[in-house]
Design a protein around this motif. Sequence first.
Motif, PDB file in Angstrom:
ATOM      1  N   ASP A   1       0.807  -1.228   0.000  1.00 11.62           N
ATOM      2  CA  ASP A   1       0.000   0.000   0.000  1.00 11.62           C
ATOM      3  C   ASP A   1       0.833   1.267   0.000  1.00 11.62           C
ATOM      4  O   ASP A   1       0.404   2.308  -0.497  1.00 11.62           O
ATOM      5  CB  ASP A   1      -0.919   0.025   1.236  1.00 11.62           C
ATOM      6  CG  ASP A   1      -2.068  -0.961   1.080  1.00 11.62           C
ATOM      7  OD1 ASP A   1      -2.298  -1.411  -0.071  1.00 11.62           O
ATOM      8  OD2 ASP A   1      -2.715  -1.282   2.083  1.00 11.62           O
ATOM      9  N   LYS A   2       2.021   1.193   0.639  1.00 12.40           N
ATOM     10  CA  LYS A   2       2.893   2.366   0.671  1.00 12.40           C
ATOM     11  C   LYS A   2       4.275   1.941   1.138  1.00 12.40           C
ATOM     12  O   LYS A   2       4.459   0.810   1.595  1.00 12.40           O
ATOM     13  CB  LYS A   2       2.337   3.455   1.599  1.00 12.40           C
ATOM     14  CG  LYS A   2       2.198   3.044   3.040  1.00 12.40           C
ATOM     15  CD  LYS A   2       1.697   4.209   3.870  1.00 12.40           C
ATOM     16  CE  LYS A   2       1.585   3.759   5.325  1.00 12.40           C
ATOM     17  NZ  LYS A   2       1.223   4.843   6.220  1.00 12.40           N
ATOM     18  N   GLY A   3       5.233   2.848   1.034  1.00 13.03           N
ATOM     19  CA  GLY A   3       6.552   2.548   1.578  1.00 13.03           C
ATOM     20  C   GLY A   3       7.669   2.740   0.571  1.00 13.03           C
ATOM     21  O   GLY A   3       7.512   3.428  -0.440  1.00 13.03           O
ATOM     22  N   ALA A   4       8.807   2.116   0.886  1.00 18.73           N
ATOM     23  CA  ALA A   4      10.029   2.332   0.108  1.00 18.73           C
ATOM     24  C   ALA A   4      10.067   1.424  -1.122  1.00 18.73           C
ATOM     25  O   ALA A   4      10.782   0.413  -1.155  1.00 18.73           O
ATOM     26  CB  ALA A   4      11.239   2.085   1.011  1.00 18.73           C
ATOM     27  N   TYR A   5       9.253   1.763  -2.092  1.00 25.55           N
ATOM     28  CA  TYR A   5       9.181   0.995  -3.351  1.00 25.55           C
ATOM     29  C   TYR A   5       9.265   1.984  -4.504  1.00 25.55           C
ATOM     30  O   TYR A   5       8.276   2.236  -5.213  1.00 25.55           O
ATOM     31  CB  TYR A   5       7.892   0.160  -3.409  1.00 25.55           C
ATOM     32  CG  TYR A   5       7.753  -0.749  -2.214  1.00 25.55           C
ATOM     33  CD1 TYR A   5       8.500  -1.923  -2.130  1.00 25.55           C
ATOM     34  CD2 TYR A   5       6.929  -0.403  -1.149  1.00 25.55           C
ATOM     35  CE1 TYR A   5       8.422  -2.735  -1.008  1.00 25.55           C
ATOM     36  CE2 TYR A   5       6.843  -1.211  -0.023  1.00 25.55           C
ATOM     37  CZ  TYR A   5       7.597  -2.372   0.043  1.00 25.55           C
ATOM     38  OH  TYR A   5       7.517  -3.174   1.153  1.00 25.55           O
TER      39      TYR A   5
ATOM     40  N   SER B   1       0.562   2.430  -5.807  1.00 27.96           N
ATOM     41  CA  SER B   1      -0.215   1.496  -4.978  1.00 27.96           C
ATOM     42  C   SER B   1      -1.704   1.542  -5.316  1.00 27.96           C
ATOM     43  O   SER B   1      -2.211   2.505  -5.899  1.00 27.96           O
ATOM     44  CB  SER B   1      -0.025   1.838  -3.498  1.00 27.96           C
ATOM     45  OG  SER B   1      -0.745   3.016  -3.183  1.00 27.96           O
ATOM     46  N   ALA B   2      -2.391   0.492  -4.876  1.00 27.54           N
ATOM     47  CA  ALA B   2      -3.836   0.411  -5.097  1.00 27.54           C
ATOM     48  C   ALA B   2      -4.575   1.587  -4.443  1.00 27.54           C
ATOM     49  O   ALA B   2      -5.440   2.198  -5.084  1.00 27.54           O
ATOM     50  CB  ALA B   2      -4.357  -0.929  -4.586  1.00 27.54           C
ATOM     51  N   PRO B   3      -4.256   1.951  -3.184  1.00 22.34           N
ATOM     52  CA  PRO B   3      -4.967   3.101  -2.599  1.00 22.34           C
ATOM     53  C   PRO B   3      -4.735   4.396  -3.384  1.00 22.34           C
ATOM     54  O   PRO B   3      -5.631   5.240  -3.484  1.00 22.34           O
ATOM     55  CB  PRO B   3      -4.376   3.210  -1.176  1.00 22.34           C
ATOM     56  CG  PRO B   3      -3.878   1.834  -0.872  1.00 22.34           C
ATOM     57  CD  PRO B   3      -3.408   1.272  -2.174  1.00 22.34           C
ATOM     58  N   MET B   4      -3.536   4.551  -3.949  1.00 20.94           N
ATOM     59  CA  MET B   4      -3.285   5.746  -4.779  1.00 20.94           C
ATOM     60  C   MET B   4      -4.212   5.749  -5.992  1.00 20.94           C
ATOM     61  O   MET B   4      -4.780   6.781  -6.362  1.00 20.94           O
ATOM     62  CB  MET B   4      -1.829   5.763  -5.271  1.00 20.94           C
ATOM     63  CG  MET B   4      -0.794   6.019  -4.200  1.00 20.94           C
ATOM     64  SD  MET B   4       0.847   5.757  -4.932  1.00 20.94           S
ATOM     65  CE  MET B   4       1.870   6.051  -3.512  1.00 20.94           C
ATOM     66  N   LEU B   5      -4.342   4.579  -6.617  1.00 18.55           N
ATOM     67  CA  LEU B   5      -5.201   4.477  -7.810  1.00 18.55           C
ATOM     68  C   LEU B   5      -6.647   4.799  -7.453  1.00 18.55           C
ATOM     69  O   LEU B   5      -7.320   5.565  -8.149  1.00 18.55           O
ATOM     70  CB  LEU B   5      -5.098   3.071  -8.416  1.00 18.55           C
ATOM     71  CG  LEU B   5      -3.722   2.652  -8.935  1.00 18.55           C
ATOM     72  CD1 LEU B   5      -3.754   1.199  -9.417  1.00 18.55           C
ATOM     73  CD2 LEU B   5      -3.239   3.568 -10.052  1.00 18.55           C
ATOM     74  N   VAL B   6      -7.103   4.215  -6.352  1.00 10.64           N
ATOM     75  CA  VAL B   6      -8.497   4.428  -5.950  1.00 10.64           C
ATOM     76  C   VAL B   6      -8.754   5.901  -5.673  1.00 10.64           C
ATOM     77  O   VAL B   6      -9.758   6.476  -6.131  1.00 10.64           O
ATOM     78  CB  VAL B   6      -8.828   3.562  -4.710  1.00 10.64           C
ATOM     79  CG1 VAL B   6     -10.182   3.931  -4.120  1.00 10.64           C
ATOM     80  CG2 VAL B   6      -8.791   2.077  -5.076  1.00 10.64           C
ATOM     81  N   ASP B   7      -7.822   6.520  -4.967  1.00 14.15           N
ATOM     82  CA  ASP B   7      -7.990   7.934  -4.618  1.00 14.15           C
ATOM     83  C   ASP B   7      -8.027   8.816  -5.865  1.00 14.15           C
ATOM     84  O   ASP B   7      -8.641   9.882  -5.874  1.00 14.15           O
ATOM     85  CB  ASP B   7      -6.860   8.375  -3.683  1.00 14.15           C
ATOM     86  CG  ASP B   7      -7.132   9.741  -3.071  1.00 14.15           C
ATOM     87  OD1 ASP B   7      -8.181   9.887  -2.413  1.00 14.15           O
ATOM     88  OD2 ASP B   7      -6.333  10.671  -3.285  1.00 14.15           O
ATOM     89  N   ALA B   8      -7.365   8.367  -6.925  1.00 16.77           N
ATOM     90  CA  ALA B   8      -7.325   9.149  -8.173  1.00 16.77           C
ATOM     91  C   ALA B   8      -8.534   8.867  -9.068  1.00 16.77           C
ATOM     92  O   ALA B   8      -8.649   9.451 -10.150  1.00 16.77           O
ATOM     93  CB  ALA B   8      -6.029   8.848  -8.923  1.00 16.77           C
TER      94      ALA B   8
ATOM     95  N   GLU C   1      -8.722  -6.137  -2.604  1.00 15.88           N
ATOM     96  CA  GLU C   1      -8.684  -5.561  -1.253  1.00 15.88           C
ATOM     97  C   GLU C   1      -8.974  -4.051  -1.305  1.00 15.88           C
ATOM     98  O   GLU C   1      -9.625  -3.499  -0.427  1.00 15.88           O
ATOM     99  CB  GLU C   1      -7.280  -5.821  -0.688  1.00 15.88           C
ATOM    100  CG  GLU C   1      -7.068  -5.486   0.754  1.00 15.88           C
ATOM    101  CD  GLU C   1      -5.581  -5.632   1.101  1.00 15.88           C
ATOM    102  OE1 GLU C   1      -4.993  -6.711   0.849  1.00 15.88           O
ATOM    103  OE2 GLU C   1      -5.000  -4.647   1.597  1.00 15.88           O
ATOM    104  N   ALA C   2      -8.515  -3.398  -2.377  1.00 19.19           N
ATOM    105  CA  ALA C   2      -8.684  -1.942  -2.490  1.00 19.19           C
ATOM    106  C   ALA C   2     -10.000  -1.553  -3.158  1.00 19.19           C
ATOM    107  O   ALA C   2     -10.341  -0.377  -3.226  1.00 19.19           O
ATOM    108  CB  ALA C   2      -7.520  -1.365  -3.290  1.00 19.19           C
ATOM    109  N   GLY C   3     -10.729  -2.538  -3.674  1.00 14.90           N
ATOM    110  CA  GLY C   3     -11.988  -2.221  -4.355  1.00 14.90           C
ATOM    111  C   GLY C   3     -11.831  -1.970  -5.845  1.00 14.90           C
ATOM    112  O   GLY C   3     -12.725  -1.408  -6.480  1.00 14.90           O
ATOM    113  N   LEU C   4     -10.690  -2.370  -6.402  1.00 18.07           N
ATOM    114  CA  LEU C   4     -10.481  -2.234  -7.848  1.00 18.07           C
ATOM    115  C   LEU C   4     -10.934  -3.511  -8.555  1.00 18.07           C
ATOM    116  O   LEU C   4     -10.875  -4.593  -7.972  1.00 18.07           O
ATOM    117  CB  LEU C   4      -8.992  -2.021  -8.145  1.00 18.07           C
ATOM    118  CG  LEU C   4      -8.386  -0.702  -7.657  1.00 18.07           C
ATOM    119  CD1 LEU C   4      -6.864  -0.788  -7.647  1.00 18.07           C
ATOM    120  CD2 LEU C   4      -8.847   0.451  -8.543  1.00 18.07           C
ATOM    121  N   THR C   5     -11.342  -3.379  -9.796  1.00 20.35           N
ATOM    122  CA  THR C   5     -11.706  -4.551 -10.589  1.00 20.35           C
ATOM    123  C   THR C   5     -10.529  -4.970 -11.465  1.00 20.35           C
ATOM    124  O   THR C   5     -10.110  -4.202 -12.340  1.00 20.35           O
ATOM    125  CB  THR C   5     -12.920  -4.233 -11.498  1.00 20.35           C
ATOM    126  OG1 THR C   5     -14.008  -3.851 -10.671  1.00 20.35           O
ATOM    127  CG2 THR C   5     -13.309  -5.440 -12.344  1.00 20.35           C
TER     128      THR C   5
END
Length: 248
Positions: free
Chosen positions: A70-74, A79-86, A118-122
């Motif tokens: 979801d986040k961190g040193a990558y 991440s999926a949450p970034m995509l969802v938020d956008a 998990e993030a709600g993406l299809t």
Amino acid sequence: MARRKIIAGNWKMNMTPSQAVALCAELKDLVKSDSVDVVYCVPAIDIVPVAQAVKGTNVQVGAENLYIEDKGAYTGEISAPMLVDAGVKFVIIGHSERREYFKEDDAFLNKKVKKAFEAGLTPILCCGETLEQREMGVTMDWIRLQIKSDLVGITADQVKSMVIAYEPIWAIGTGKTATTEQAEEVCKGIRECIAEIYDQATADAVRIQYGGSVNAGNAAELFAQPDIDGGLVGGASLKADFGKIVNY
Ligand code: PEP
């Protein structure tokens, strides 16, 4: 229950943000449809401007990739949450170009499918054989292995909501489309595989696209097949022809 067709464009690594906005404007009236789902899967940097440009239209936004954390040193990942938020709704997972150039294997792709849900993406999960595999007669064995491995731990309800794209590698970006019979045969085989792993209701619900040199001339015949629920479209999604494919 009839499955609703889904036509998704895969822009790959094309379109700068300003070109992306211009393309959305060019396609806006051409891709209008009440009867099919329309998705633009776009490069990460285009997601925000494209989401803005298609606001209030029938077009939904997809990503071409996501990372498993979801986040961190990558560095360099998204991440999926970034995509969802956008504003992203769909995400392509396991495209043959990612499998080949970025060495993404099925165990890793399975984690991506789980993360997307998990993030709600299809997920739009891609599978497909090489020309060599087709000629050796192992197409369906290979695809069944991909599907089974990529869906480990995924529930029937999740599968019902997802999209699987059958993309023969030899047909991607080559201008060589699979024949309608070849495409239908494999899409039907994928549905049978889903029925074996899950049940008939799940197999009847999952949407299965064909991808590989779909164009305005061949879309209607491909999409008329009983097990083909639309297309994943590369090259032809970057031009006005995409409107003809949507309104096949
Ligand atoms: C794709 O990138 O998924 C694809 C099918 O490309 P093309 O339509 O250009 O063959």
